[in-house]
Write a protein that holds these residues in place. Structure first.
Motif, PDB file in Angstrom:
ATOM      1  N   VAL A 115       0.700  -1.112  -0.018  1.00 32.87           N
ATOM      2  CA  VAL A 115      -0.151  -0.009  -0.055  1.00 32.87           C
ATOM      3  C   VAL A 115       0.937   1.138   0.105  1.00 32.87           C
ATOM      4  O   VAL A 115       1.861   1.251   0.692  1.00 32.87           O
ATOM      5  CB  VAL A 115      -0.979  -0.108   1.405  1.00 32.87           C
ATOM      6  N   THR A 116       0.558   2.206  -0.803  1.00 31.18           N
ATOM      7  CA  THR A 116       1.406   3.308  -0.968  1.00 31.18           C
ATOM      8  C   THR A 116       0.425   4.698  -0.311  1.00 31.18           C
ATOM      9  O   THR A 116      -0.728   4.708  -0.648  1.00 31.18           O
ATOM     10  CB  THR A 116       1.953   3.883  -2.226  1.00 31.18           C
ATOM     11  N   VAL A 117       0.832   5.435   0.459  1.00 28.23           N
ATOM     12  CA  VAL A 117       0.073   6.657   1.090  1.00 28.23           C
ATOM     13  C   VAL A 117       0.642   7.762   0.979  1.00 28.23           C
ATOM     14  O   VAL A 117       1.861   8.049   1.086  1.00 28.23           O
ATOM     15  CB  VAL A 117      -0.146   6.312   2.648  1.00 28.23           C
ATOM     16  N   ASP A 118       0.003   8.818   0.435  1.00 27.04           N
ATOM     17  CA  ASP A 118       0.443  10.317   0.621  1.00 27.04           C
ATOM     18  C   ASP A 118       0.146  10.622   1.772  1.00 27.04           C
ATOM     19  O   ASP A 118      -1.094  10.896   2.150  1.00 27.04           O
ATOM     20  CB  ASP A 118      -0.370  11.108  -0.661  1.00 27.04           C
ATOM     21  N   MET A 119       1.042  11.064   2.697  1.00 26.23           N
ATOM     22  CA  MET A 119       0.777  11.145   4.202  1.00 26.23           C
ATOM     23  C   MET A 119       0.977  12.687   4.396  1.00 26.23           C
ATOM     24  O   MET A 119       0.722  13.087   5.534  1.00 26.23           O
ATOM     25  CB  MET A 119       2.114  10.608   5.068  1.00 26.23           C
ATOM     26  N   GLY A 120       0.971  13.524   3.332  1.00 28.85           N
ATOM     27  CA  GLY A 120       0.527  14.692   3.461  1.00 28.85           C
ATOM     28  C   GLY A 120       2.108  15.576   3.743  1.00 28.85           C
ATOM     29  O   GLY A 120       3.136  14.972   3.374  1.00 28.85           O
ATOM     30  N   SER A 155       5.811  17.865  12.616  1.00 36.45           N
ATOM     31  CA  SER A 155       4.473  17.314  12.680  1.00 36.45           C
ATOM     32  C   SER A 155       4.270  16.406  11.419  1.00 36.45           C
ATOM     33  O   SER A 155       4.611  16.964  10.473  1.00 36.45           O
ATOM     34  CB  SER A 155       3.547  18.344  13.012  1.00 36.45           C
ATOM     35  N   MET A 156       3.657  15.373  11.593  1.00 33.37           N
ATOM     36  CA  MET A 156       3.068  14.522  10.511  1.00 33.37           C
ATOM     37  C   MET A 156       1.670  14.572  10.546  1.00 33.37           C
ATOM     38  O   MET A 156       0.941  13.594  10.229  1.00 33.37           O
ATOM     39  CB  MET A 156       3.648  13.133  10.162  1.00 33.37           C
ATOM     40  N   GLY A 157       1.142  15.684  11.063  1.00 31.06           N
ATOM     41  CA  GLY A 157      -0.047  15.573  11.864  1.00 31.06           C
ATOM     42  C   GLY A 157      -0.117  15.302  12.954  1.00 31.06           C
ATOM     43  O   GLY A 157      -1.055  15.677  13.725  1.00 31.06           O
ATOM     44  N   ASN A 158       0.598  14.358  13.318  1.00 31.53           N
ATOM     45  CA  ASN A 158       1.023  14.058  14.792  1.00 31.53           C
ATOM     46  C   ASN A 158       2.272  14.503  15.178  1.00 31.53           C
ATOM     47  O   ASN A 158       3.015  14.578  14.375  1.00 31.53           O
ATOM     48  CB  ASN A 158       0.607  12.666  15.064  1.00 31.53           C
ATOM     49  N   PRO A 159       2.643  14.705  16.508  1.00 30.97           N
ATOM     50  CA  PRO A 159       4.110  15.334  16.927  1.00 30.97           C
ATOM     51  C   PRO A 159       5.031  14.297  17.106  1.00 30.97           C
ATOM     52  O   PRO A 159       4.822  13.121  17.307  1.00 30.97           O
ATOM     53  CB  PRO A 159       3.738  15.972  18.207  1.00 30.97           C
ATOM     54  N   SER A 251       9.454   8.400   0.913  1.00 32.54           N
ATOM     55  CA  SER A 251      10.101   9.227  -0.184  1.00 32.54           C
ATOM     56  C   SER A 251       9.515  10.681   0.171  1.00 32.54           C
ATOM     57  O   SER A 251       8.524  10.900   0.593  1.00 32.54           O
ATOM     58  CB  SER A 251       9.592   8.943  -1.503  1.00 32.54           C
ATOM     59  N   TRP A 252      10.407  11.758  -0.028  1.00 28.66           N
ATOM     60  CA  TRP A 252      10.188  13.136   0.333  1.00 28.66           C
ATOM     61  C   TRP A 252      11.026  13.888  -0.551  1.00 28.66           C
ATOM     62  O   TRP A 252      12.267  13.961  -0.424  1.00 28.66           O
ATOM     63  CB  TRP A 252      10.267  13.477   1.691  1.00 28.66           C
ATOM     64  N   ASP A 253      10.530  14.980  -1.360  1.00 30.92           N
ATOM     65  CA  ASP A 253      11.230  15.704  -2.263  1.00 30.92           C
ATOM     66  C   ASP A 253      11.687  16.886  -1.579  1.00 30.92           C
ATOM     67  O   ASP A 253      11.825  17.956  -2.411  1.00 30.92           O
ATOM     68  CB  ASP A 253      10.530  15.895  -3.674  1.00 30.92           C
ATOM     69  N   GLY A 254      11.230  17.287  -0.392  1.00 34.21           N
ATOM     70  CA  GLY A 254      11.540  18.835   0.272  1.00 34.21           C
ATOM     71  C   GLY A 254      10.297  19.332   0.805  1.00 34.21           C
ATOM     72  O   GLY A 254       9.247  19.049   0.377  1.00 34.21           O
ATOM     73  N   GLN A 257       6.497  19.594   0.034  1.00 35.69           N
ATOM     74  CA  GLN A 257       6.039  18.576  -0.610  1.00 35.69           C
ATOM     75  C   GLN A 257       5.686  17.455   0.407  1.00 35.69           C
ATOM     76  O   GLN A 257       5.987  17.216   1.489  1.00 35.69           O
ATOM     77  CB  GLN A 257       7.383  17.813  -1.286  1.00 35.69           C
ATOM     78  N   SER A 258       4.556  16.504  -0.293  1.00 33.51           N
ATOM     79  CA  SER A 258       4.100  15.409   0.621  1.00 33.51           C
ATOM     80  C   SER A 258       5.331  14.243   0.804  1.00 33.51           C
ATOM     81  O   SER A 258       6.084  14.005   0.146  1.00 33.51           O
ATOM     82  CB  SER A 258       3.051  14.658  -0.251  1.00 33.51           C
ATOM     83  N   VAL A 259       5.063  13.671   1.859  1.00 24.33           N
ATOM     84  CA  VAL A 259       5.790  12.493   2.229  1.00 24.33           C
ATOM     85  C   VAL A 259       4.877  11.430   1.621  1.00 24.33           C
ATOM     86  O   VAL A 259       3.647  11.140   1.922  1.00 24.33           O
ATOM     87  CB  VAL A 259       6.124  12.288   3.882  1.00 24.33           C
ATOM     88  N   TRP A 260       5.616  10.327   1.118  1.00 28.31           N
ATOM     89  CA  TRP A 260       5.137   9.228   0.465  1.00 28.31           C
ATOM     90  C   TRP A 260       5.560   7.850   1.002  1.00 28.31           C
ATOM     91  O   TRP A 260       6.760   7.761   1.468  1.00 28.31           O
ATOM     92  CB  TRP A 260       5.360   9.154  -1.246  1.00 28.31           C
ATOM     93  N   MET A 261       4.822   7.082   1.760  1.00 32.79           N
ATOM     94  CA  MET A 261       4.941   5.973   2.341  1.00 32.79           C
ATOM     95  C   MET A 261       4.667   4.580   1.414  1.00 32.79           C
ATOM     96  O   MET A 261       3.333   4.459   1.169  1.00 32.79           O
ATOM     97  CB  MET A 261       4.436   6.046   3.779  1.00 32.79           C
ATOM     98  N   THR A 262       5.545   3.660   1.660  1.00 35.44           N
ATOM     99  CA  THR A 262       5.030   2.432   0.824  1.00 35.44           C
ATOM    100  C   THR A 262       5.245   1.212   1.795  1.00 35.44           C
ATOM    101  O   THR A 262       6.485   1.101   2.406  1.00 35.44           O
ATOM    102  CB  THR A 262       5.573   1.992  -0.541  1.00 35.44           C
ATOM    103  N   GLY A 263       4.275   0.320   2.092  1.00 34.02           N
ATOM    104  CA  GLY A 263       4.642  -0.795   3.127  1.00 34.02           C
ATOM    105  C   GLY A 263       3.395  -1.598   3.028  1.00 34.02           C
ATOM    106  O   GLY A 263       2.377  -1.719   2.512  1.00 34.02           O
ATOM    107  N   PRO A 264       3.463  -2.965   3.974  1.00 31.45           N
ATOM    108  CA  PRO A 264       2.362  -3.934   3.795  1.00 31.45           C
ATOM    109  C   PRO A 264       1.159  -3.397   4.734  1.00 31.45           C
ATOM    110  O   PRO A 264       1.384  -2.663   5.614  1.00 31.45           O
ATOM    111  CB  PRO A 264       3.108  -5.127   4.292  1.00 31.45           C
ATOM    112  N   ALA A 265      -0.071  -4.233   4.617  1.00 30.52           N
ATOM    113  CA  ALA A 265      -1.030  -4.176   5.611  1.00 30.52           C
ATOM    114  C   ALA A 265      -1.520  -5.585   5.722  1.00 30.52           C
ATOM    115  O   ALA A 265      -1.926  -6.197   4.600  1.00 30.52           O
ATOM    116  CB  ALA A 265      -2.189  -3.180   4.916  1.00 30.52           C
ATOM    117  N   VAL A 266      -1.644  -6.078   6.697  1.00 26.37           N
ATOM    118  CA  VAL A 266      -1.882  -7.528   6.937  1.00 26.37           C
ATOM    119  C   VAL A 266      -3.338  -7.605   7.766  1.00 26.37           C
ATOM    120  O   VAL A 266      -3.539  -7.117   8.825  1.00 26.37           O
ATOM    121  CB  VAL A 266      -0.971  -8.116   7.700  1.00 26.37           C
ATOM    122  N   THR A 267      -4.216  -8.444   7.109  1.00 26.11           N
ATOM    123  CA  THR A 267      -5.505  -8.762   8.139  1.00 26.11           C
ATOM    124  C   THR A 267      -5.324 -10.236   8.790  1.00 26.11           C
ATOM    125  O   THR A 267      -4.611 -11.131   8.183  1.00 26.11           O
ATOM    126  CB  THR A 267      -6.684  -9.109   7.329  1.00 26.11           C
TER     127      THR A 267
END
Ligand SMILES: N[C@H](CCC[C@H](N)C(=O)O)C(=O)O
Length: 275
Positions: A115-120, A155-159, A251-254, A257-267
């Motif tokens: 899953v890839t997320v634009d984390m803002g 802050s990434m929305g949280n401190p 990833s973060w281009d400065g 810019q948004s920070v992009w995160m990619t990783g797994p998600a498991v049920t």
């Protein structure tokens, strides 16, 4: 009251996910911390609630720490959120737009199951973190039990506070992390990351999370650590963030810019609990 839930995790950072669209409920802080209790309840680091969005986003995503406190953002949870709403048939959209207390994020299910997320966009002004400081700086000196430590704060929305250490296995995560979490200069408390830089594209990271203690992985913590490292010209993105639970790619281009995160998600399993 019988509540249906799904147990999930992102790199061992584990969650109880509850559909609050098809079951209406409002839980007290005591009930939330009971659900999170690893002996008397289900056990998790955070509880994630899936709700209808008030605006034109697809969903509203509420996050509660194991101590029952509601917080602004959870990165590993965001990846589980999009897998959950697809698996439960709540949407066919991909990516989905998800409203949180700290703004909109857009997680996307990839074909390879990750899953890839634009984390803002990260925030650095002390008042926006919040952190008590006269002005914004690259790093800050923080008095902790008579010692002075250097931290980045953002802050990434949280401190988040981020420390750079030479040996991640010897980092004082449990002792010093707990002191920084409740440091008076962080009026809303703080997540405390310890980062060992392996090379310009690889770090190891441990996080003492606000309201949960050390977790096996922290998504927003990984974002904050990479941002702090790039800002200090110690890292180049993309960065592989190696946590105790596994690897995230950030990833973060400065600035601005948004920070992009990619990783797994498991049920892991579904269940019901009586509250
Ligand atoms: N403990 C965090 C919330 C969960 C963050 C973490 N689990 C993640 O994946 O980002 C806080 O109080 O801000």
């Amino acid at each position: 009251m019988k509540i249906k839930f799904t147990k999930m995790h992102g790199l061992g950072n584990d969650f109880v996910v509850i559909d609050c669209i098809n079951q209406t409920l409002s839980l007290s802080r005591k009930q939330l911390s009971f659900i999170a209790d690893r002996h008397f309840g289900i056990g998790c680091d955070q509880i994630l609630m899936v709700e209808k969005a008030s605006g034109n986003a697809d969903f509203f995503y509420r996050i509660f720490n194991a101590d029952g406190g509601e917080v602004e953002q959870c990165g590993n949870g965001a990846r589980c959120f999009v897998r959950y709403v697809h698996d439960q048939g709540l949407t066919l959209k991909n990516p989905v737009s998800v409203e949180t207390l700290s703004g909109l994020i857009t997680p996307t299910l990839q074909k390879n199951g990750e899953v890839t997320v634009d984390m803002g966009i990260p925030k650095f002004e002390p008042a926006e973190i919040p952190f008590v400081a006269d002005h914004r700086a690259l790093t800050y000196s923080l008095e902790v039990q008579g010692k002075t430590v250097q931290i980045s704060a953002l802050s990434m929305g949280n401190p988040h506070a981020v420390r750079i250490v030479g040996d991640i296995d010897k980092a004082p995560v449990g002792s010093e992390g707990a002191l920084i979490e409740t440091h008076p200069r962080f009026p809303k408390r703080v997540n405390v990351g310890y980062m060992q830089i392996i090379d310009r594209h690889n770090i190891q990271l441990r996080v003492f999370e606000r309201g949960a203690g050390e977790t096996l992985a922290c998504g927003t913590g990984a974002c904050a650590a990479v941002v702090a490292g790039v800002q200090q010209n110690l890292l180049d993105t993309p960065v592989s963030v190696n946590t105790r639970g596994g690897k995230l790619t950030i990833s973060w281009d400065g600035e601005n810019q948004s920070v992009w995160m990619t990783g797994p998600a498991v049920t892991v399993f579904e269940g019901e609990i009586n509250l």
